[in-house]
Design an enzyme around this catalytic site. Structure first.
Site, short mmCIF file in Angstrom:
data_model
loop_
_atom_site.label_atom_id
_atom_site.label_comp_id
_atom_site.label_asym_id
_atom_site.label_seq_id
_atom_site.Cartn_x
_atom_site.Cartn_y
_atom_site.Cartn_z
N HIS A 1 45.77 40.55 37.09
CA HIS A 1 44.81 39.52 37.55
C HIS A 1 44.20 38.80 36.33
O HIS A 1 43.02 38.97 36.04
CB HIS A 1 43.71 40.15 38.43
N HIS B 1 34.29 41.81 36.64
CA HIS B 1 34.23 41.80 35.17
C HIS B 1 32.86 41.30 34.72
O HIS B 1 32.75 40.28 34.05
CB HIS B 1 35.32 40.91 34.59
N HIS C 1 46.72 46.16 28.46
CA HIS C 1 46.05 45.21 27.57
C HIS C 1 44.80 45.81 26.95
O HIS C 1 44.20 46.73 27.50
CB HIS C 1 45.75 43.87 28.23
N GLU D 1 42.47 49.39 33.92
CA GLU D 1 42.34 48.77 35.24
C GLU D 1 43.45 49.21 36.20
O GLU D 1 43.34 49.00 37.41
CB GLU D 1 42.40 47.24 35.12
C1 DHB Z 1 42.97 39.26 30.53
C2 DHB Z 1 43.40 40.18 31.49
C3 DHB Z 1 42.51 40.73 32.40
O1 DHB Z 1 42.85 41.66 33.33
C4 DHB Z 1 41.20 40.35 32.37
O2 DHB Z 1 40.38 40.87 33.32
C5 DHB Z 1 40.74 39.45 31.42
C6 DHB Z 1 41.64 38.91 30.50
C7 DHB Z 1 43.91 38.63 29.56
O3 DHB Z 1 45.03 39.12 29.41
O4 DHB Z 1 43.57 37.62 28.98
FE FE Z 2 40.75 42.50 34.42
#
Ligand code: DHB
Ligand code: FE
Length: 280
Positions: A12, A59, A193, A240
């Site tokens: 997401h 977030h 990530h 997440e």
């Molecule tokens: C990114 C990915 C995420 O799940 C998020 O909540 C915020 C940023 C990203 O890869 O930029």
């Molecule tokens: Fe996220």
């Protein structure tokens, strides 16, 4: 009786939402990401679900550090797209299902999950970007949504096993709902990530691909992993992925993986998705 007919999970990423809103889906960078969702848009036209129980994380858009619910259930009539700093996304209002949400609240609390009930909740990219990916550009979302926000932003976060148990309790609650609804359960977040610290930019494509292969047929190892294991393998924000476990546990033990897609990087993330159906 209500029935969970599909389990869907995806990343997401806010930049995916921005590319979608700005009509940049065919640009070379974004095309491989969006192409991966063409199949599921067709699937949704066939399936025509009534309601999605949409497990995601906020977030710090609706819930700041002053209140940090572990599991927050959206019980309102409607949910506005959140302003995440550059104005709300130009997508439709998200219509809720307060009657189903009330039933879930009751059943889950009876089942000893101490849910926080949200009678007002602005929904951020964790919820609206997957809606755009699964349904495309629409005047109105074709489904009602019961948001279920899991705290993954502020320690202590719930364990993978606790998320699994919550998913199983959701399946029981849906089965006990008398209306004949076609219900989908979604989990959004990840994949690997890390947006911060010494490992900022970390993506673990091998771990992402193993997750996509394992989540349907062999989710047990992921259920047993600790918070630290998630951060180590998937990065601090890759944790997440525990929302995918809520989805997986709400499905039967035996499922068919009917579609999957992966492309990395998309922004800072491995962008992946799966569609599961219960095996007969
Ligand atoms: C990114 C990915 C995420 O799940 C998020 O909540 C915020 C940023 C990203 O890869 O930029
Ligand atoms: Fe996220």
């Amino acid at each position: 009786m209500a029935r969970i007919t599909a389990g869907i999970a995806s990343s997401h990423v806010p930049a995916i939402g921005a590319a979608f809103d700005q009509g940049r889906t065919q640009e070379p960078y974004w095309k491989p990401v969006f192409d991966g969702f063409e199949w599921v848009k067709e699937f949704q036209r066939r399936e025509d679900p009534d309601v999605v129980i949409l497990c995601y994380n906020d977030h710090a858009s609706a819930m700041m550090l002053d209140v940090v619910p572990t599991f927050a259930l959206g019980c309102a009539e409607e949910f506005a797209p959140a302003d995440e700093g550059w104005g709300a996304r130009p997508v439709p209002m998200v219509m809720g299902d307060p009657v189903l949400a009330g039933h879930l609240a009751e059943q889950l609390v009876i089942d000893e999950f101490d849910m926080t009930l949200m009678n007002h909740l602005d929904v951020d990219h964790g919820l609206t970007v997957p809606l755009s990916l699964m349904f495309g550009k629409v005047e109105q979302w074709p489904v009602r949504v019961v948001p279920l926000a899991v705290n993954v932003t502020q320690f202590p976060t719930p364990s993978a096993e606790r998320c699994w148990q919550l998913g199983a309790a959701i399946a029981d609650a849906v089965q006990a709902y008398p209306a004949g609804l076609n219900v989908q359960i979604w989990g959004t977040g990840g994949m690997s990530h890390q947006l911060q610290g010494a490992r900022a930019g970390f993506i673990n494509q091998a771990a992402d691909r193993a997750w996509l292969d394992g989540i349907a047929a062999n989710p047990e190892p992921y259920r047993a992993m600790s918070r630290e294991d998630y951060v180590e393998q998937f990065g601090s924000e890759g944790a997440e992925l525990i929302m995918w476990l809520v989805m997986r546990a709400a499905m039967n033990e035996q499922v068919n993986l009917i579609h999957k897609h992966y492309h990395a990087p998309a922004s800072m993330t491995g962008a992946g998705m799966v569609v599961l159906e219960n095996a007969a």
